[in-house]
Design a protein around this motif. Structure first.
Motif, mmCIF file in Angstrom:
data_model
loop_
_atom_site.group_PDB
_atom_site.id
_atom_site.type_symbol
_atom_site.label_atom_id
_atom_site.label_comp_id
_atom_site.label_asym_id
_atom_site.label_seq_id
_atom_site.Cartn_x
_atom_site.Cartn_y
_atom_site.Cartn_z
ATOM 1 N N SER A 158 0.718 -1.247 -0.126
ATOM 2 C CA SER A 158 -0.048 -0.076 -0.235
ATOM 3 C C SER A 158 0.843 1.229 -0.117
ATOM 4 O O SER A 158 0.302 2.414 -0.238
ATOM 5 C CB SER A 158 -1.065 -0.048 1.105
ATOM 6 N N ARG A 159 1.988 1.208 0.258
ATOM 7 C CA ARG A 159 2.934 2.305 0.384
ATOM 8 C C ARG A 159 3.620 2.731 -0.926
ATOM 9 O O ARG A 159 4.130 3.795 -1.273
ATOM 10 C CB ARG A 159 4.124 2.296 1.389
ATOM 11 N N LEU A 160 3.378 1.843 -1.945
ATOM 12 C CA LEU A 160 3.780 1.939 -3.467
ATOM 13 C C LEU A 160 3.073 3.092 -3.921
ATOM 14 O O LEU A 160 2.076 2.841 -4.783
ATOM 15 C CB LEU A 160 3.866 0.855 -4.180
ATOM 16 N N GLU A 161 3.241 4.497 -3.652
ATOM 17 C CA GLU A 161 2.477 5.534 -4.138
ATOM 18 C C GLU A 161 2.289 5.691 -5.618
ATOM 19 O O GLU A 161 1.458 5.794 -6.196
ATOM 20 C CB GLU A 161 2.916 7.042 -3.621
ATOM 21 N N SER A 162 3.707 5.464 -6.351
ATOM 22 C CA SER A 162 3.990 5.497 -7.834
ATOM 23 C C SER A 162 2.895 4.357 -8.461
ATOM 24 O O SER A 162 2.313 4.815 -9.483
ATOM 25 C CB SER A 162 5.455 5.561 -7.936
ATOM 26 N N THR A 163 3.155 3.388 -7.836
ATOM 27 C CA THR A 163 2.422 2.249 -8.444
ATOM 28 C C THR A 163 0.864 2.383 -8.510
ATOM 29 O O THR A 163 0.219 2.235 -9.406
ATOM 30 C CB THR A 163 3.026 0.961 -7.768
ATOM 31 N N TRP A 164 0.319 2.764 -7.393
ATOM 32 C CA TRP A 164 -1.117 2.855 -7.217
ATOM 33 C C TRP A 164 -1.654 4.243 -7.983
ATOM 34 O O TRP A 164 -2.571 4.135 -8.669
ATOM 35 C CB TRP A 164 -1.437 3.407 -5.711
ATOM 36 N N ARG A 165 -0.823 5.184 -8.045
ATOM 37 C CA ARG A 165 -0.921 6.310 -8.973
ATOM 38 C C ARG A 165 -1.185 5.976 -10.385
ATOM 39 O O ARG A 165 -2.201 6.365 -11.334
ATOM 40 C CB ARG A 165 -0.025 7.607 -8.900
ATOM 41 N N HIS A 166 -0.332 5.069 -10.718
ATOM 42 C CA HIS A 166 -0.234 4.580 -12.411
ATOM 43 C C HIS A 166 -1.463 3.650 -12.340
ATOM 44 O O HIS A 166 -2.106 3.752 -13.623
ATOM 45 C CB HIS A 166 0.890 4.105 -12.260
ATOM 46 N N LEU A 167 -1.947 2.962 -11.714
ATOM 47 C CA LEU A 167 -3.057 2.109 -11.688
ATOM 48 C C LEU A 167 -4.299 3.023 -11.723
ATOM 49 O O LEU A 167 -5.071 2.735 -12.532
ATOM 50 C CB LEU A 167 -3.219 1.250 -10.341
ATOM 51 N N ARG A 168 -4.461 4.172 -10.944
ATOM 52 C CA ARG A 168 -5.579 4.930 -11.080
ATOM 53 C C ARG A 168 -5.767 5.765 -12.343
ATOM 54 O O ARG A 168 -6.684 5.731 -13.060
ATOM 55 C CB ARG A 168 -5.495 5.757 -10.053
ATOM 56 N N ARG A 169 -4.386 5.935 -12.753
ATOM 57 C CA ARG A 169 -4.314 6.607 -14.225
ATOM 58 C C ARG A 169 -4.775 5.869 -15.572
ATOM 59 O O ARG A 169 -5.359 6.294 -16.417
ATOM 60 C CB ARG A 169 -3.061 7.253 -14.450
ATOM 61 N N ASN A 170 -4.154 4.656 -15.378
ATOM 62 C CA ASN A 170 -4.289 3.755 -16.457
ATOM 63 C C ASN A 170 -5.258 2.614 -16.549
ATOM 64 O O ASN A 170 -5.634 2.008 -17.491
ATOM 65 C CB ASN A 170 -2.808 3.123 -16.658
ATOM 66 N N HIS A 171 -5.580 2.220 -15.344
ATOM 67 C CA HIS A 171 -6.653 1.157 -14.942
ATOM 68 C C HIS A 171 -7.747 1.528 -14.027
ATOM 69 O O HIS A 171 -7.559 1.142 -12.883
ATOM 70 C CB HIS A 171 -5.841 -0.145 -14.607
ATOM 71 N N THR A 172 -8.267 2.794 -14.354
ATOM 72 C CA THR A 172 -9.297 3.517 -13.348
ATOM 73 C C THR A 172 -10.184 2.586 -12.906
ATOM 74 O O THR A 172 -10.661 2.598 -11.686
ATOM 75 C CB THR A 172 -9.855 4.726 -14.327
ATOM 76 N N GLU A 173 -10.866 1.718 -14.106
ATOM 77 C CA GLU A 173 -12.121 0.783 -13.402
ATOM 78 C C GLU A 173 -11.522 0.117 -12.351
ATOM 79 O O GLU A 173 -12.187 -0.185 -11.265
ATOM 80 C CB GLU A 173 -12.674 0.267 -14.551
ATOM 81 N N ALA A 174 -10.471 -0.596 -12.353
ATOM 82 C CA ALA A 174 -9.884 -1.415 -11.477
ATOM 83 C C ALA A 174 -9.569 -0.809 -10.120
ATOM 84 O O ALA A 174 -9.731 -1.219 -8.846
ATOM 85 C CB ALA A 174 -8.692 -2.317 -11.856
ATOM 86 N N ALA A 175 -9.036 0.584 -10.115
ATOM 87 C CA ALA A 175 -8.720 1.120 -9.027
ATOM 88 C C ALA A 175 -9.805 1.626 -8.130
ATOM 89 O O ALA A 175 -10.185 1.262 -7.146
ATOM 90 C CB ALA A 175 -7.758 2.573 -9.436
ATOM 91 N N LEU A 176 -10.931 1.862 -9.153
ATOM 92 C CA LEU A 176 -12.189 2.254 -8.403
ATOM 93 C C LEU A 176 -13.084 0.981 -7.721
ATOM 94 O O LEU A 176 -13.442 1.185 -6.594
ATOM 95 C CB LEU A 176 -13.066 2.871 -9.543
#
Length: 570
Positions: free
Chosen positions: A420-438
């Protein structure tokens, strides 16, 4: 060759009325009739003792698909047999063919072959198997010759409706079964090879048509080929041993419920463990070091080759066996005094099983976290692993596969501090795989919170394997956090929920068996999800024997180091 659009005959269950049924026909004769992609016919295979086979032309090759046949116990209003290729079952051969042809469904996922153009027979029909089995029509129940048990039945089953192991004739097919085909190519080796490079060739197998679940898979000459595609994997200096034949699992839910209702209490004799027996591993050697890079590469290819729904079913199968919900023997039931592990978890002598359940959830979480933190390549690679875990969690949730034990392990990986501390990874997930992140933020996290607080869904129809972690932790003496009043409320909810789970154990068993009905697991993926394999993978063959707390503490430190290397703090 004359062809026409499929027309359902007046007697839709009468096989001999179907224009595409050619009766006794050799493979060579069938291949001569199939000229274009999509051409198909149904025949009685001469080399397979008259068993039904769908021959289809696809991508310039003729493929032959043997249809699985499951004989049912006689019961009013129920067909005498069911017919199946890969997943769905049908009450008759015409119904199966009609469904696959009109809906243009692939006869197998591995080949993608679609049977769309029936080839009509041009000669008088010669019957070769009894219509009392191949059809469900009363007019066809009279045999054309004296009744006898032909080679289409397993050789070791007697005529009384039971096999040597006592299984009933109406038992569902075993999970070890696989779809078979043959082509014009030479017979392939009998041994199951390890995952290799992607080719058009298919693995060899020697499965046969089972009328009921035998005690061991029957071995016959390898004429038909198992439709298991090969996927990319790492090159190996030495060949790995082939996977052992998986255990045969089959359940008659109605019969088990009848036994549960008439079962009397038996005083327990000893604690029972449902850890899978140690077999020669097809992925690990006799002695292995922790986190072997070659094995990790193979596992990554193995999981990429299976979509989340398939992986979820593999996980459900392994979890049900690990917790003692399915496949419990009579001797195990007598030893523990109850019918399933869900009941044993709530009893004093279920201590060993509770420890195994906790270790399974923790091991799954560590392995899932490693799948993300072990990606030392581009950021997209790490993000894809994160997205894959979210998709697997969605496939495990209630209403889907309904494996909440597996869901707890996968969500444990996603919520682990090192991930959960991987901020860049989670940010990239929200930007490129928005549905999965939501979905993760708005659905999966609240669902897991509700399950941990014993307020989440736990209906046997919606759930196949309930979330038992809160009750297990409570019964093992772990403290409940939070204010005193909230802790007392949660404690009562957890205890009442555990009581209800034990009471509904037969319903969960039925729900799990229905989801796994007709499922054919991949032996390597199935092994890769067992607790014993994951323990050896993470800690090595020697480290796996160390005390549980020491192993967990050591591996969390390793994951912390990997996390810092991927995204150094500030």
């Amino acid at each position: 060759m004359p062809r026409s659009t499929m027309q359902v005959p007046q007697d839709k269950d009468d096989l001999v009325c179907q224009p595409w049924y050619h009766g006794q026909l050799s493979r060579q004769e069938a291949e001569a009739l199939l000229l274009q992609d999509g051409d198909f016919l149904v025949r009685a295979s001469e080399s397979r003792g008259g068993r039904p086979v769908i021959s289809c032309r696809w991508l310039g090759k003729t493929l032959h698909f043997e249809v699985f046949q499951v004989t049912l116990r006689p019961r009013p209003g129920r067909p005498q047999a069911l017919f199946q290729l890969e997943d769905e079952r049908f009450a008759s051969m015409p119904a199966l063919v009609h469904s696959y042809m009109t809906r243009r469904r692939p006869l197998s996922q591995a080949t993608g072959a679609v049977a769309s153009k029936p080839v009509r027979r041009q000669r008088p029909l010669t019957r070769s198997f009894s219509e009392d089995v191949l059809t469900d029509s009363p007019a066809d129940t009279r045999p054309l010759r004296p009744r006898k048990w032909s080679s289409s039945q397993p050789a070791d089953l007697d005529h009384s409706g039971r096999g040597e192991d006592g299984t009933r004739a109406g038992a569902p097919p075993t999970f070890g079964s696989a779809l078979h085909r043959t082509g014009s190519e030479p017979t392939l080796p009998k041994a199951l090879p390890h995952l290799g490079t992607m080719t058009d060739s298919l693995r060899a197998s020697d499965g046969q048509l089972h009328a009921k679940a035998p005690s061991k898979p029957h071995r016959i000459p390898p004429t038909y080929c198992e439709l298991l595609p090969r996927v990319p994997s790492a090159q190996r200096a030495t060949p790995r041993p082939s996977c052992p034949e998986p255990e045969v699992w089959g359940w008659d839910a109605e019969e088990e419920e009848d036994e549960d209702r008439h079962r009397c209490f038996v005083r327990p004799q000893t604690e029972v463990s449902f850890c899978s027996p140690v077999h020669p591993s097809c992925l690990l050697g006799p002695q292995n070091r922790p986190l072997d890079p070659t094995v990790l590469h193979t596992l990554r290819s193995l999981f990429v080759a299976h979509h989340p729904g398939s992986t979820a079913l593999h996980l459900l199968l392994v979890d049900c066996q690990a917790i003692g919900l399915l496949g419990v023997t009579k001797s195990q039931q007598s030893a523990m005094g109850v019918a399933s592990g869900l009941e044993l978890l709530t009893l004093p002598h279920g201590h060993q099983l509770r420890l195994e359940v906790l270790e399974r959830i923790e091991t799954l979480a560590l392995a899932g976290a490693l799948a993300v933190l072990g990606c030392s390549g581009p950021l997209e690679e790490r993000t894809s692993a994160l997205k894959g875990l979210v998709e697997l969690a969605l496939a495990l949730r209630p209403g889907a596969t309904g494996d909440l034990l597996g869901l707890a392990g996968v969500m444990g990986a996603l919520l682990m501090p090192q991930v959960s501390r991987l901020e860049s990874t989670w940010r990239h997930l929200r930007r490129n795989h928005t549905e999965a992140a939501l979905v993760f933020e708005q659905e999966l996290k609240p669902l897991m919170r509700a399950l941990d607080e014993s307020t989440g869904p736990c209906n046997p129809g919606e759930v196949a394997l309930p979330h038992v972690a809160p009750a297990v932790r409570l019964l093992e003496g772990e403290e409940t956090s939070g204010p005193l009043d909230e802790s007392c409320d949660r404690l009562l909810r957890t205890l009442l929920g555990a009581r209800q789970v034990a009471r509904d154990a037969p319903l969960f068993r039925r729900a799990a068996a229905q989801r796994l009905q007709g499922f054919k697991p991949n032996p390597e993926l199935r092994e890769a999800l067992t607790t014993s394999f994951l323990r050896r993978l993470l800690w090595g063959s020697k480290g796996a024997q160390a005390p549980r707390d020491d192993r967990l503490q050591k591996f969390h430190r390793i994951l912390g180091i990997l996390s810092q290397q991927l995204e150094p703090r500030g």
